[in-house]
Design a protein around this motif. Structure first.
Motif, PDB file in Angstrom:
ATOM      1  N   VAL A  18      53.495  48.023  81.921  1.00 29.42           N
ATOM      2  CA  VAL A  18      54.538  47.320  82.148  1.00 29.42           C
ATOM      3  C   VAL A  18      54.628  46.813  83.553  1.00 29.42           C
ATOM      4  CG1 VAL A  18      57.161  47.359  82.394  1.00 29.42           C
ATOM      5  CG2 VAL A  18      56.135  48.826  80.809  1.00 29.42           C
ATOM      6  N   ARG A  19      54.615  45.462  83.925  1.00 30.65           N
ATOM      7  CA  ARG A  19      54.468  45.111  85.344  1.00 30.65           C
ATOM      8  C   ARG A  19      55.721  44.188  85.284  1.00 30.65           C
ATOM      9  NH1 ARG A  19      48.988  45.780  86.898  1.00 30.65           N
ATOM     10  NH2 ARG A  19      49.347  44.410  88.829  1.00 30.65           N
ATOM     11  N   GLU A  20      56.590  44.602  86.115  1.00 28.93           N
ATOM     12  CA  GLU A  20      57.558  43.823  86.473  1.00 28.93           C
ATOM     13  C   GLU A  20      57.532  42.903  87.707  1.00 28.93           C
ATOM     14  OE1 GLU A  20      61.826  45.580  86.045  1.00 28.93           O
ATOM     15  OE2 GLU A  20      60.805  47.500  85.676  1.00 28.93           O
ATOM     16  N   ASN A  21      58.255  41.509  87.655  1.00 28.47           N
ATOM     17  CA  ASN A  21      58.013  40.599  88.580  1.00 28.47           C
ATOM     18  C   ASN A  21      56.825  40.397  89.095  1.00 28.47           C
ATOM     19  OD1 ASN A  21      60.900  40.225  89.028  1.00 28.47           O
ATOM     20  ND2 ASN A  21      60.877  42.103  89.997  1.00 28.47           N
ATOM     21  N   ALA A  22      55.744  40.127  88.315  1.00 31.28           N
ATOM     22  CA  ALA A  22      54.441  39.822  88.446  1.00 31.28           C
ATOM     23  C   ALA A  22      54.009  38.592  88.022  1.00 31.28           C
ATOM     24  CB  ALA A  22      53.637  41.001  87.670  1.00 31.28           C
ATOM     25  N   TRP A  23      52.547  38.186  88.411  1.00 40.93           N
ATOM     26  CA  TRP A  23      52.350  36.954  88.116  1.00 40.93           C
ATOM     27  C   TRP A  23      50.922  36.839  87.291  1.00 40.93           C
ATOM     28  CZ3 TRP A  23      54.559  37.506  92.719  1.00 40.93           C
ATOM     29  CH2 TRP A  23      55.289  36.356  93.267  1.00 40.93           C
ATOM     30  N   LEU A  24      50.947  36.289  85.860  1.00 37.30           N
ATOM     31  CA  LEU A  24      49.715  36.380  85.321  1.00 37.30           C
ATOM     32  C   LEU A  24      49.062  35.053  85.380  1.00 37.30           C
ATOM     33  CD1 LEU A  24      49.298  37.533  81.516  1.00 37.30           C
ATOM     34  CD2 LEU A  24      48.515  35.433  82.206  1.00 37.30           C
ATOM     35  N   VAL A  25      47.766  34.950  85.598  1.00 38.19           N
ATOM     36  CA  VAL A  25      47.105  33.944  85.869  1.00 38.19           C
ATOM     37  C   VAL A  25      46.112  33.839  84.820  1.00 38.19           C
ATOM     38  CG1 VAL A  25      45.317  32.610  87.291  1.00 38.19           C
ATOM     39  CG2 VAL A  25      47.052  34.163  88.180  1.00 38.19           C
ATOM     40  N   THR A  26      46.006  32.466  84.144  1.00 33.24           N
ATOM     41  CA  THR A  26      45.020  32.204  83.134  1.00 33.24           C
ATOM     42  C   THR A  26      44.024  31.174  83.469  1.00 33.24           C
ATOM     43  OG1 THR A  26      46.285  30.353  82.250  1.00 33.24           O
ATOM     44  CG2 THR A  26      46.909  32.697  81.338  1.00 33.24           C
ATOM     45  N   SER A 365      46.430  41.387  73.889  1.00 29.75           N
ATOM     46  CA  SER A 365      46.626  42.108  74.940  1.00 29.75           C
ATOM     47  C   SER A 365      46.660  41.170  76.112  1.00 29.75           C
ATOM     48  CB  SER A 365      45.656  43.086  75.124  1.00 29.75           C
ATOM     49  OG  SER A 365      45.830  43.990  76.232  1.00 29.75           O
ATOM     50  N   PHE A 366      47.082  41.687  77.363  1.00 26.65           N
ATOM     51  CA  PHE A 366      46.921  40.742  78.758  1.00 26.65           C
ATOM     52  C   PHE A 366      45.914  41.175  79.653  1.00 26.65           C
ATOM     53  CE2 PHE A 366      51.658  39.940  78.218  1.00 26.65           C
ATOM     54  CZ  PHE A 366      51.527  38.927  77.324  1.00 26.65           C
ATOM     55  N   GLU A 367      44.914  41.887  78.894  1.00 26.16           N
ATOM     56  CA  GLU A 367      43.692  42.467  79.717  1.00 26.16           C
ATOM     57  C   GLU A 367      42.699  41.315  80.087  1.00 26.16           C
ATOM     58  OE1 GLU A 367      41.831  46.044  77.589  1.00 26.16           O
ATOM     59  OE2 GLU A 367      43.739  45.394  76.600  1.00 26.16           O
ATOM     60  N   PRO A 368      42.237  41.283  81.168  1.00 27.81           N
ATOM     61  CA  PRO A 368      41.404  40.250  81.431  1.00 27.81           C
ATOM     62  C   PRO A 368      40.368  39.694  80.596  1.00 27.81           C
ATOM     63  CG  PRO A 368      41.503  41.715  83.405  1.00 27.81           C
ATOM     64  CD  PRO A 368      42.363  42.475  82.090  1.00 27.81           C
ATOM     65  N   GLY A 369      40.131  38.492  80.351  1.00 28.55           N
ATOM     66  CA  GLY A 369      39.278  38.135  79.329  1.00 28.55           C
ATOM     67  C   GLY A 369      39.927  37.944  77.927  1.00 28.55           C
ATOM     68  N   PHE A 370      41.117  38.405  77.610  1.00 36.27           N
ATOM     69  CA  PHE A 370      41.675  38.493  76.270  1.00 36.27           C
ATOM     70  C   PHE A 370      42.340  36.941  76.138  1.00 36.27           C
ATOM     71  CE2 PHE A 370      42.173  42.319  73.867  1.00 36.27           C
ATOM     72  CZ  PHE A 370      41.120  43.152  74.551  1.00 36.27           C
ATOM     73  N   GLN A 371      42.185  36.428  74.966  1.00 37.90           N
ATOM     74  CA  GLN A 371      43.209  35.178  74.564  1.00 37.90           C
ATOM     75  C   GLN A 371      44.653  35.130  75.279  1.00 37.90           C
ATOM     76  OE1 GLN A 371      42.034  32.057  72.779  1.00 37.90           O
ATOM     77  NE2 GLN A 371      40.241  32.821  73.505  1.00 37.90           N
ATOM     78  N   PHE A 372      45.228  34.076  75.769  1.00 39.86           N
ATOM     79  CA  PHE A 372      46.315  34.328  76.207  1.00 39.86           C
ATOM     80  C   PHE A 372      47.439  33.861  75.294  1.00 39.86           C
ATOM     81  CE2 PHE A 372      50.323  32.736  78.517  1.00 39.86           C
ATOM     82  CZ  PHE A 372      50.786  33.988  78.940  1.00 39.86           C
ATOM     83  N   ASP A 373      47.854  34.804  74.548  1.00 40.73           N
ATOM     84  CA  ASP A 373      48.928  34.564  73.588  1.00 40.73           C
ATOM     85  C   ASP A 373      49.939  35.317  73.723  1.00 40.73           C
ATOM     86  OD1 ASP A 373      46.401  33.665  72.008  1.00 40.73           O
ATOM     87  OD2 ASP A 373      46.594  35.060  70.507  1.00 40.73           O
ATOM     88  N   TYR A 410      52.911  31.007  73.372  1.00 43.56           N
ATOM     89  CA  TYR A 410      51.712  30.430  73.911  1.00 43.56           C
ATOM     90  C   TYR A 410      50.561  30.944  73.047  1.00 43.56           C
ATOM     91  CZ  TYR A 410      54.155  29.773  78.229  1.00 43.56           C
ATOM     92  OH  TYR A 410      55.011  29.241  79.266  1.00 43.56           O
ATOM     93  N   CYS A 411      49.558  30.106  72.740  1.00 44.79           N
ATOM     94  CA  CYS A 411      48.368  30.728  71.982  1.00 44.79           C
ATOM     95  C   CYS A 411      47.351  30.047  72.467  1.00 44.79           C
ATOM     96  CB  CYS A 411      48.635  30.091  70.394  1.00 44.79           C
ATOM     97  SG  CYS A 411      47.117  30.491  69.366  1.00 44.79           S
ATOM     98  N   GLY A 412      46.257  30.881  72.915  1.00 39.60           N
ATOM     99  CA  GLY A 412      44.837  30.404  73.454  1.00 39.60           C
ATOM    100  C   GLY A 412      45.031  29.509  74.439  1.00 39.60           C
ATOM    101  N   GLY A 413      45.996  30.100  75.478  1.00 38.60           N
ATOM    102  CA  GLY A 413      46.197  29.541  76.860  1.00 38.60           C
ATOM    103  C   GLY A 413      47.046  28.407  76.779  1.00 38.60           C
ATOM    104  N   VAL A 414      47.735  27.687  75.757  1.00 35.79           N
ATOM    105  CA  VAL A 414      48.472  26.912  75.821  1.00 35.79           C
ATOM    106  C   VAL A 414      49.892  26.781  75.156  1.00 35.79           C
ATOM    107  CG1 VAL A 414      46.711  25.201  75.934  1.00 35.79           C
ATOM    108  CG2 VAL A 414      47.796  25.614  73.855  1.00 35.79           C
TER     109      VAL A 414
END
Ligand code: GUN
Ligand code: FE
Length: 424
Positions: A18-26, A365-373, A410-414
Protein backbone atom coordinates in the motif's frame (compact mmCIF):
# COMPACT_ATOMS: atom_id res chain seq x y z
CA UNK A 1 2.57 9.05 -17.85
CA UNK A 2 2.55 10.14 -14.21
CA UNK A 3 -0.33 9.25 -11.87
CA UNK A 4 -0.90 10.36 -8.30
CA UNK A 5 -3.04 8.42 -5.80
CA UNK A 6 -3.17 5.61 -3.24
CA UNK A 7 -1.73 2.49 -4.86
CA UNK A 8 -2.44 -1.06 -3.70
CA UNK A 9 -0.96 -4.15 -5.34
CA UNK A 10 0.22 -7.64 -4.43
CA UNK A 11 3.70 -8.72 -5.54
CA UNK A 12 3.10 -12.11 -3.85
CA UNK A 13 0.11 -13.93 -2.45
CA UNK A 14 1.14 -13.07 1.12
CA UNK A 15 2.27 -9.48 0.42
CA UNK A 16 -0.08 -6.54 0.14
CA UNK A 17 1.69 -3.30 -0.80
CA UNK A 18 0.00 0.00 0.00
CA UNK A 19 1.51 3.34 -0.99
CA UNK A 20 -0.57 6.35 -0.05
CA UNK A 21 -0.16 9.74 -1.74
CA UNK A 22 2.40 8.29 -4.11
CA UNK A 23 3.38 8.86 -7.72
CA UNK A 24 3.43 6.05 -10.28
CA UNK A 25 5.46 6.69 -13.42
CA UNK A 26 5.06 4.68 -16.61
CA UNK A 27 7.13 4.52 -19.76
CA UNK A 28 5.25 3.26 -22.81
CA UNK A 29 3.24 0.25 -21.71
CA UNK A 30 5.01 -0.50 -18.45
CA UNK A 31 5.55 0.70 -14.90
CA UNK A 32 8.82 2.50 -14.26
CA UNK A 33 8.36 2.90 -10.51
CA UNK A 34 6.29 4.17 -7.59
CA UNK A 35 7.67 7.06 -5.57
CA UNK A 36 6.74 8.90 -2.37
CA UNK A 37 8.27 12.05 -3.85
CA UNK A 38 8.11 12.69 -7.58
CA UNK A 39 11.71 12.35 -8.86
CA UNK A 40 12.98 15.75 -10.05
CA UNK A 41 13.41 14.65 -13.68
CA UNK A 42 9.61 14.39 -13.96
CA UNK A 43 8.88 17.82 -12.46
CA UNK A 44 6.62 20.02 -14.54
CA UNK A 45 5.14 17.12 -16.54
CA UNK A 46 1.39 16.60 -16.61
CA UNK A 47 0.02 14.42 -13.81
CA UNK A 48 -3.18 12.33 -13.83
CA UNK A 49 -4.20 13.41 -10.38
CA UNK A 50 -6.27 10.74 -8.58
CA UNK A 51 -5.42 12.06 -5.09
CA UNK A 52 -7.60 10.42 -2.44
CA UNK A 53 -8.56 7.58 -4.81
CA UNK A 54 -7.43 3.95 -4.62
CA UNK A 55 -5.65 2.54 -7.69
CA UNK A 56 -5.36 -1.24 -8.09
CA UNK A 57 -4.17 -3.60 -10.85
CA UNK A 58 -6.97 -4.44 -13.30
CA UNK A 59 -8.42 -7.96 -13.37
CA UNK A 60 -7.28 -10.80 -15.65
CA UNK A 61 -9.96 -13.41 -16.31
CA UNK A 62 -8.39 -16.62 -17.65
CA UNK A 63 -11.61 -18.52 -18.18
CA UNK A 64 -14.67 -16.94 -19.79
CA UNK A 65 -17.06 -17.97 -22.58
CA UNK A 66 -17.81 -14.88 -24.65
CA UNK A 67 -21.02 -16.19 -26.33
CA UNK A 68 -22.45 -17.36 -23.03
CA UNK A 69 -22.49 -13.83 -21.63
CA UNK A 70 -26.05 -13.64 -23.03
CA UNK A 71 -27.09 -16.62 -20.85
CA UNK A 72 -25.69 -15.50 -17.51
CA UNK A 73 -27.95 -16.40 -14.60
CA UNK A 74 -30.08 -18.83 -16.60
CA UNK A 75 -30.69 -22.53 -15.97
CA UNK A 76 -28.76 -23.10 -12.77
CA UNK A 77 -31.11 -25.72 -11.38
CA UNK A 78 -29.48 -28.20 -13.74
CA UNK A 79 -25.98 -29.67 -13.61
CA UNK A 80 -23.18 -29.49 -16.16
CA UNK A 81 -24.13 -31.96 -18.90
CA UNK A 82 -27.86 -31.09 -18.94
CA UNK A 83 -27.04 -27.40 -18.67
CA UNK A 84 -24.78 -27.61 -21.73
CA UNK A 85 -27.40 -29.44 -23.81
CA UNK A 86 -30.37 -27.37 -22.69
CA UNK A 87 -29.00 -23.84 -22.50
CA UNK A 88 -25.44 -23.50 -23.73
CA UNK A 89 -25.23 -25.39 -26.99
CA UNK A 90 -28.43 -23.91 -28.48
CA UNK A 91 -27.13 -20.40 -27.75
CA UNK A 92 -23.68 -21.09 -29.21
CA UNK A 93 -25.25 -22.49 -32.40
CA UNK A 94 -26.66 -19.02 -33.07
CA UNK A 95 -23.17 -17.60 -33.61
CA UNK A 96 -23.20 -19.00 -37.14
CA UNK A 97 -24.96 -15.70 -37.85
CA UNK A 98 -22.06 -13.25 -38.03
CA UNK A 99 -24.22 -10.19 -37.55
CA UNK A 100 -25.66 -11.63 -34.34
CA UNK A 101 -22.16 -12.59 -33.22
CA UNK A 102 -20.71 -9.12 -33.74
CA UNK A 103 -23.52 -7.55 -31.74
CA UNK A 104 -23.01 -10.06 -28.93
CA UNK A 105 -19.23 -9.51 -28.90
CA UNK A 106 -19.64 -5.76 -28.51
CA UNK A 107 -21.98 -6.23 -25.56
CA UNK A 108 -19.49 -8.68 -24.05
CA UNK A 109 -16.46 -6.42 -24.48
CA UNK A 110 -18.30 -3.39 -23.15
CA UNK A 111 -19.20 -5.38 -20.07
CA UNK A 112 -15.65 -6.61 -19.44
CA UNK A 113 -14.43 -3.05 -19.78
CA UNK A 114 -17.07 -1.78 -17.36
CA UNK A 115 -16.28 -4.46 -14.78
CA UNK A 116 -12.54 -3.78 -14.92
CA UNK A 117 -11.30 -6.90 -16.72
CA UNK A 118 -8.57 -5.57 -19.01
CA UNK A 119 -7.18 -8.95 -20.11
CA UNK A 120 -8.77 -12.32 -20.60
CA UNK A 121 -8.59 -15.72 -22.20
CA UNK A 122 -11.92 -16.40 -23.88
CA UNK A 123 -13.71 -19.23 -25.62
CA UNK A 124 -15.55 -17.99 -28.73
CA UNK A 125 -17.66 -20.62 -30.58
CA UNK A 126 -16.86 -23.23 -33.24
CA UNK A 127 -17.54 -20.66 -35.97
CA UNK A 128 -14.44 -19.33 -37.71
CA UNK A 129 -15.97 -16.05 -38.81
CA UNK A 130 -17.43 -15.30 -35.37
CA UNK A 131 -14.18 -16.18 -33.62
CA UNK A 132 -12.24 -13.91 -35.95
CA UNK A 133 -14.72 -11.10 -35.30
CA UNK A 134 -14.16 -11.47 -31.55
CA UNK A 135 -10.40 -11.26 -32.07
CA UNK A 136 -10.68 -8.13 -34.23
CA UNK A 137 -13.18 -6.40 -31.94
CA UNK A 138 -11.02 -7.18 -28.89
CA UNK A 139 -8.06 -5.58 -30.65
CA UNK A 140 -10.19 -2.51 -31.44
CA UNK A 141 -11.49 -2.31 -27.87
CA UNK A 142 -8.13 -1.62 -26.24
CA UNK A 143 -8.50 -4.73 -24.08
CA UNK A 144 -5.99 -7.52 -24.57
CA UNK A 145 -5.68 -11.25 -24.32
CA UNK A 146 -6.28 -14.59 -25.94
CA UNK A 147 -9.24 -15.87 -27.93
CA UNK A 148 -9.91 -19.41 -29.13
CA UNK A 149 -12.19 -20.84 -31.76
CA UNK A 150 -13.83 -23.76 -29.97
CA UNK A 151 -13.22 -27.25 -31.42
CA UNK A 152 -16.05 -29.83 -31.22
CA UNK A 153 -16.40 -32.88 -33.47
CA UNK A 154 -18.38 -35.34 -31.32
CA UNK A 155 -21.32 -35.51 -28.92
CA UNK A 156 -23.02 -32.36 -30.12
CA UNK A 157 -26.11 -31.62 -32.18
CA UNK A 158 -25.57 -31.31 -35.93
CA UNK A 159 -25.63 -27.52 -35.76
CA UNK A 160 -22.67 -27.46 -33.36
CA UNK A 161 -20.55 -30.34 -34.64
CA UNK A 162 -17.64 -29.87 -37.00
CA UNK A 163 -15.87 -32.17 -39.42
CA UNK A 164 -12.52 -33.03 -37.91
CA UNK A 165 -10.44 -31.85 -40.87
CA UNK A 166 -12.39 -28.59 -41.19
CA UNK A 167 -12.03 -27.89 -37.49
CA UNK A 168 -8.25 -28.22 -37.77
CA UNK A 169 -8.04 -26.18 -40.99
CA UNK A 170 -10.16 -23.35 -39.57
CA UNK A 171 -8.06 -23.30 -36.42
CA UNK A 172 -4.80 -23.08 -38.34
CA UNK A 173 -6.17 -20.32 -40.54
CA UNK A 174 -7.04 -18.23 -37.49
CA UNK A 175 -3.62 -18.82 -35.94
CA UNK A 176 -1.93 -17.48 -39.07
CA UNK A 177 -4.34 -14.63 -39.66
CA UNK A 178 -4.17 -13.36 -36.08
CA UNK A 179 -0.36 -13.48 -36.13
CA UNK A 180 -0.30 -11.46 -39.33
CA UNK A 181 -2.92 -8.87 -38.44
CA UNK A 182 -3.23 -8.40 -34.66
CA UNK A 183 -0.87 -6.93 -32.09
CA UNK A 184 -2.56 -7.35 -28.73
CA UNK A 185 -4.77 -10.40 -29.19
CA UNK A 186 -3.40 -13.91 -29.57
CA UNK A 187 -4.90 -17.25 -30.54
CA UNK A 188 -5.32 -20.01 -27.96
CA UNK A 189 -6.15 -23.62 -28.89
CA UNK A 190 -9.59 -24.39 -27.43
CA UNK A 191 -10.74 -28.01 -27.52
CA UNK A 192 -14.03 -27.68 -25.60
CA UNK A 193 -13.40 -30.70 -23.37
CA UNK A 194 -12.60 -34.36 -23.92
CA UNK A 195 -16.21 -35.49 -24.54
CA UNK A 196 -16.52 -32.93 -27.40
CA UNK A 197 -13.33 -33.83 -29.26
CA UNK A 198 -12.37 -37.10 -30.97
CA UNK A 199 -8.93 -38.60 -30.56
CA UNK A 200 -8.13 -37.56 -34.15
CA UNK A 201 -9.05 -33.94 -33.44
CA UNK A 202 -7.11 -33.81 -30.17
CA UNK A 203 -4.11 -35.31 -31.90
CA UNK A 204 -4.30 -32.76 -34.70
CA UNK A 205 -4.61 -29.91 -32.22
CA UNK A 206 -1.63 -31.23 -30.31
CA UNK A 207 0.37 -31.10 -33.55
CA UNK A 208 -0.76 -27.54 -34.26
CA UNK A 209 0.23 -26.59 -30.73
CA UNK A 210 3.70 -27.94 -31.36
CA UNK A 211 4.11 -26.40 -34.81
CA UNK A 212 3.01 -22.91 -33.79
CA UNK A 213 3.98 -23.07 -30.10
CA UNK A 214 0.44 -22.22 -29.02
CA UNK A 215 -1.20 -21.89 -25.62
CA UNK A 216 -4.12 -24.23 -24.85
CA UNK A 217 -7.30 -23.85 -22.81
CA UNK A 218 -9.94 -26.42 -21.93
CA UNK A 219 -12.02 -27.92 -19.12
CA UNK A 220 -10.91 -30.65 -16.71
CA UNK A 221 -12.74 -32.68 -14.04
CA UNK A 222 -15.54 -30.25 -13.34
CA UNK A 223 -18.37 -32.65 -12.54
CA UNK A 224 -18.60 -36.34 -11.50
CA UNK A 225 -20.79 -37.38 -14.47
CA UNK A 226 -18.38 -35.69 -16.84
CA UNK A 227 -15.42 -37.52 -15.27
CA UNK A 228 -17.27 -40.87 -15.62
CA UNK A 229 -18.05 -40.11 -19.24
CA UNK A 230 -14.39 -39.42 -20.04
CA UNK A 231 -13.47 -42.75 -18.42
CA UNK A 232 -15.99 -44.51 -20.69
CA UNK A 233 -14.78 -42.69 -23.79
CA UNK A 234 -11.11 -43.49 -23.11
CA UNK A 235 -11.04 -46.73 -21.10
CA UNK A 236 -7.38 -47.29 -22.02
CA UNK A 237 -6.17 -44.03 -20.52
CA UNK A 238 -6.00 -44.00 -16.71
CA UNK A 239 -7.12 -40.43 -15.95
CA UNK A 240 -8.85 -37.40 -17.46
CA UNK A 241 -5.64 -35.34 -17.16
CA UNK A 242 -3.68 -38.08 -18.91
CA UNK A 243 -6.02 -37.93 -21.92
CA UNK A 244 -4.94 -34.34 -22.60
CA UNK A 245 -1.32 -35.28 -21.99
CA UNK A 246 -1.46 -38.23 -24.39
CA UNK A 247 -2.64 -35.93 -27.19
CA UNK A 248 -0.02 -33.25 -26.55
CA UNK A 249 -2.49 -30.78 -25.07
CA UNK A 250 -0.73 -30.10 -21.76
CA UNK A 251 1.75 -27.66 -23.26
CA UNK A 252 4.42 -26.70 -20.75
CA UNK A 253 3.62 -23.41 -18.94
CA UNK A 254 1.10 -22.59 -21.69
CA UNK A 255 -2.05 -24.42 -20.61
CA UNK A 256 -5.15 -23.29 -18.74
CA UNK A 257 -7.50 -25.97 -17.37
CA UNK A 258 -10.76 -24.77 -15.87
CA UNK A 259 -12.25 -26.28 -12.70
CA UNK A 260 -9.97 -29.29 -11.96
CA UNK A 261 -12.03 -30.28 -8.93
CA UNK A 262 -11.79 -34.09 -8.91
CA UNK A 263 -8.07 -34.86 -9.24
CA UNK A 264 -5.97 -37.80 -8.10
CA UNK A 265 -2.50 -37.25 -6.67
CA UNK A 266 -1.04 -38.55 -9.92
CA UNK A 267 -3.00 -36.01 -11.94
CA UNK A 268 -1.83 -33.23 -9.65
CA UNK A 269 1.78 -34.30 -10.12
CA UNK A 270 1.37 -34.19 -13.90
CA UNK A 271 -0.33 -30.78 -13.83
CA UNK A 272 2.43 -29.42 -11.62
CA UNK A 273 5.17 -30.84 -13.83
CA UNK A 274 3.55 -29.24 -16.90
CA UNK A 275 3.07 -25.88 -15.18
CA UNK A 276 -0.65 -25.94 -15.98
CA UNK A 277 -2.68 -23.02 -14.65
CA UNK A 278 -5.87 -24.21 -12.95
CA UNK A 279 -8.69 -21.71 -13.34
CA UNK A 280 -10.83 -21.92 -10.22
CA UNK A 281 -14.33 -20.68 -11.03
CA UNK A 282 -16.23 -20.43 -7.73
CA UNK A 283 -19.46 -18.91 -9.06
CA UNK A 284 -19.79 -21.57 -11.72
CA UNK A 285 -18.93 -24.43 -9.36
CA UNK A 286 -21.70 -23.32 -7.01
CA UNK A 287 -24.29 -22.44 -9.69
CA UNK A 288 -23.96 -25.82 -11.43
CA UNK A 289 -23.51 -27.75 -8.15
CA UNK A 290 -20.21 -28.99 -9.55
CA UNK A 291 -18.11 -29.22 -6.41
CA UNK A 292 -15.56 -27.35 -4.30
CA UNK A 293 -11.94 -27.22 -5.39
CA UNK A 294 -9.48 -27.66 -2.49
CA UNK A 295 -7.86 -24.36 -3.42
CA UNK A 296 -5.63 -23.92 -0.36
CA UNK A 297 -4.38 -27.47 -0.58
CA UNK A 298 -3.69 -27.15 -4.30
CA UNK A 299 -1.71 -23.97 -3.73
CA UNK A 300 0.27 -25.54 -0.92
CA UNK A 301 1.01 -28.51 -3.15
CA UNK A 302 2.58 -26.17 -5.66
CA UNK A 303 -0.16 -26.10 -8.29
CA UNK A 304 -0.64 -22.84 -10.19
CA UNK A 305 -4.15 -21.54 -9.58
CA UNK A 306 -6.09 -18.44 -10.49
CA UNK A 307 -9.62 -17.17 -9.96
CA UNK A 308 -11.82 -16.84 -13.07
CA UNK A 309 -15.46 -16.10 -13.90
CA UNK A 310 -16.46 -18.96 -16.27
CA UNK A 311 -19.40 -16.94 -17.56
CA UNK A 312 -22.04 -18.31 -18.05
CA UNK A 313 -21.51 -21.18 -15.62
CA UNK A 314 -20.57 -18.16 -13.56
CA UNK A 315 -23.37 -15.61 -13.46
CA UNK A 316 -21.24 -12.49 -13.66
CA UNK A 317 -18.23 -11.22 -15.57
CA UNK A 318 -17.40 -8.88 -12.68
CA UNK A 319 -14.21 -10.40 -11.30
CA UNK A 320 -14.57 -8.70 -7.92
CA UNK A 321 -17.59 -10.97 -7.44
CA UNK A 322 -15.53 -14.06 -8.26
CA UNK A 323 -12.82 -12.89 -5.85
CA UNK A 324 -15.39 -12.57 -3.07
CA UNK A 325 -16.98 -15.91 -4.03
CA UNK A 326 -13.61 -17.71 -4.03
CA UNK A 327 -13.05 -16.45 -0.51
CA UNK A 328 -16.53 -17.43 0.63
CA UNK A 329 -16.34 -20.90 -0.91
CA UNK A 330 -12.94 -21.44 0.66
CA UNK A 331 -14.46 -20.60 4.05
CA UNK A 332 -17.25 -23.11 3.51
CA UNK A 333 -14.66 -25.78 2.75
CA UNK A 334 -12.62 -24.75 5.82
CA UNK A 335 -15.62 -25.50 8.07
CA UNK A 336 -15.43 -29.17 7.08
CA UNK A 337 -11.64 -29.25 6.49
CA UNK A 338 -10.21 -27.19 9.36
CA UNK A 339 -6.66 -28.23 8.41
CA UNK A 340 -7.00 -26.23 5.17
CA UNK A 341 -6.93 -22.54 6.13
CA UNK A 342 -9.44 -20.52 4.13
CA UNK A 343 -8.22 -17.94 1.66
CA UNK A 344 -8.33 -14.34 2.74
CA UNK A 345 -10.02 -11.76 0.54
CA UNK A 346 -6.69 -10.29 -0.51
CA UNK A 347 -5.24 -13.71 -1.34
CA UNK A 348 -8.16 -14.25 -3.72
CA UNK A 349 -7.57 -10.75 -5.12
CA UNK A 350 -3.98 -11.80 -5.85
CA UNK A 351 -5.28 -14.85 -7.77
CA UNK A 352 -7.36 -12.57 -10.03
CA UNK A 353 -4.60 -10.02 -10.70
CA UNK A 354 -0.95 -11.07 -10.48
CA UNK A 355 -1.76 -14.78 -10.15
CA UNK A 356 -3.77 -14.89 -13.38
CA UNK A 357 -1.63 -12.20 -15.04
CA UNK A 358 1.42 -14.46 -14.84
CA UNK A 359 -0.01 -16.55 -17.67
CA UNK A 360 -0.07 -13.47 -19.92
CA UNK A 361 3.37 -12.01 -19.18
CA UNK A 362 4.43 -9.38 -16.64
CA UNK A 363 0.86 -8.47 -15.84
CA UNK A 364 -1.24 -7.83 -12.73
CA UNK A 365 1.06 -5.82 -10.48
CA UNK A 366 2.68 -2.40 -10.18
CA UNK A 367 6.22 -3.73 -9.93
CA UNK A 368 8.72 -2.08 -12.31
CA UNK A 369 8.56 -3.61 -15.77
CA UNK A 370 4.97 -4.80 -15.41
CA UNK A 371 2.32 -3.77 -17.91
CA UNK A 372 0.45 -0.81 -16.51
CA UNK A 373 -3.13 -2.12 -16.24
CA UNK A 374 -5.09 -0.35 -13.53
CA UNK A 375 -8.48 0.55 -12.13
CA UNK A 376 -9.14 3.82 -10.29
CA UNK A 377 -11.68 3.15 -7.54
CA UNK A 378 -13.86 6.12 -6.70
CA UNK A 379 -16.97 5.41 -4.64
CA UNK A 380 -19.81 7.88 -4.92
CA UNK A 381 -18.83 10.83 -2.65
CA UNK A 382 -22.48 11.26 -1.69
CA UNK A 383 -22.36 7.87 0.03
CA UNK A 384 -18.98 8.46 1.61
CA UNK A 385 -20.02 9.07 5.20
CA UNK A 386 -17.03 7.46 6.94
CA UNK A 387 -13.28 7.87 6.56
CA UNK A 388 -11.92 4.63 5.20
CA UNK A 389 -8.37 3.41 4.68
CA UNK A 390 -7.35 2.44 1.15
CA UNK A 391 -7.40 -1.25 2.14
CA UNK A 392 -10.93 -0.93 3.53
CA UNK A 393 -11.99 0.68 0.25
CA UNK A 394 -10.47 -2.24 -1.64
CA UNK A 395 -12.27 -4.76 0.57
CA UNK A 396 -15.56 -2.98 0.06
CA UNK A 397 -15.07 -2.83 -3.69
CA UNK A 398 -14.21 -6.52 -3.90
CA UNK A 399 -17.32 -7.54 -1.95
CA UNK A 400 -19.92 -5.05 -3.17
CA UNK A 401 -18.40 -2.81 -5.84
CA UNK A 402 -19.53 -2.43 -9.42
CA UNK A 403 -18.70 -0.32 -12.45
CA UNK A 404 -20.13 2.82 -10.82
CA UNK A 405 -17.19 2.59 -8.42
CA UNK A 406 -14.56 2.56 -11.19
CA UNK A 407 -13.60 6.04 -12.37
CA UNK A 408 -10.96 5.06 -14.94
CA UNK A 409 -9.38 1.98 -16.54
CA UNK A 410 -5.89 1.62 -17.99
CA UNK A 411 -4.52 -1.22 -20.11
CA UNK A 412 -0.98 -1.47 -21.46
CA UNK A 413 -0.15 2.05 -20.28
CA UNK A 414 -3.11 3.84 -21.85
CA UNK A 415 -6.49 5.03 -20.63
CA UNK A 416 -9.21 2.84 -22.17
CA UNK A 417 -12.60 4.39 -22.89
CA UNK A 418 -15.85 2.44 -23.29
CA UNK A 419 -15.18 0.42 -26.46
CA UNK A 420 -18.45 0.33 -28.38
CA UNK A 421 -21.66 2.18 -28.88
CA UNK A 422 -23.95 -0.85 -29.02
CA UNK A 423 -26.75 1.20 -30.56
CA UNK A 424 -24.73 1.41 -33.84
N1 GUN B 1 -17.45 -28.07 -20.14
C1 GUN B 1 -17.54 -28.11 -21.50
N2 GUN B 1 -18.05 -26.96 -21.98
C2 GUN B 1 -18.31 -26.19 -20.92
C3 GUN B 1 -18.84 -24.87 -20.77
O1 GUN B 1 -19.21 -24.20 -21.73
N3 GUN B 1 -18.94 -24.40 -19.51
C4 GUN B 1 -18.54 -25.12 -18.42
N4 GUN B 1 -18.65 -24.59 -17.21
N5 GUN B 1 -18.05 -26.35 -18.53
C5 GUN B 1 -17.93 -26.88 -19.77
FE1 FE C 1 -15.99 -22.98 -18.82
Amino acid sequence: MILKGNFIWMPAMDRLEVRENAWLVTSGETVTGIYDQLPPEYAGQPVEDWSGKVIIPAFNDLHIHAPQFLNRGIGYDTRLLDWLDTYTFPLEARFRDLDFARRAWKIFLNRLWAAGTMRFSAFATIHKEAAWALMELTEQSGLRGLVGKVNMDRNAADNLREETAASLADTEELVCRSRAELKHVGFILTPRFVPSTTAALMEGLGRLGERYDLPVQSHLSENPSEVDWVRQLHPDIPTYTQVYEDFGLLRKDKTIMAHAIYLSDGEKALLREKGVTLAHCPCSNVNLSSGVMPLRRNLEEGLRCCVASDVAGGHTAAMNRSVAAATALSKVRWLSHPEEAHLTLTESFYLATRGSGAFLGQVGSFEPGFQFDALVLAPDPAEDLLERTPVERLEQFLCDGDDRDIAARYCGGVLVEKPFDTME
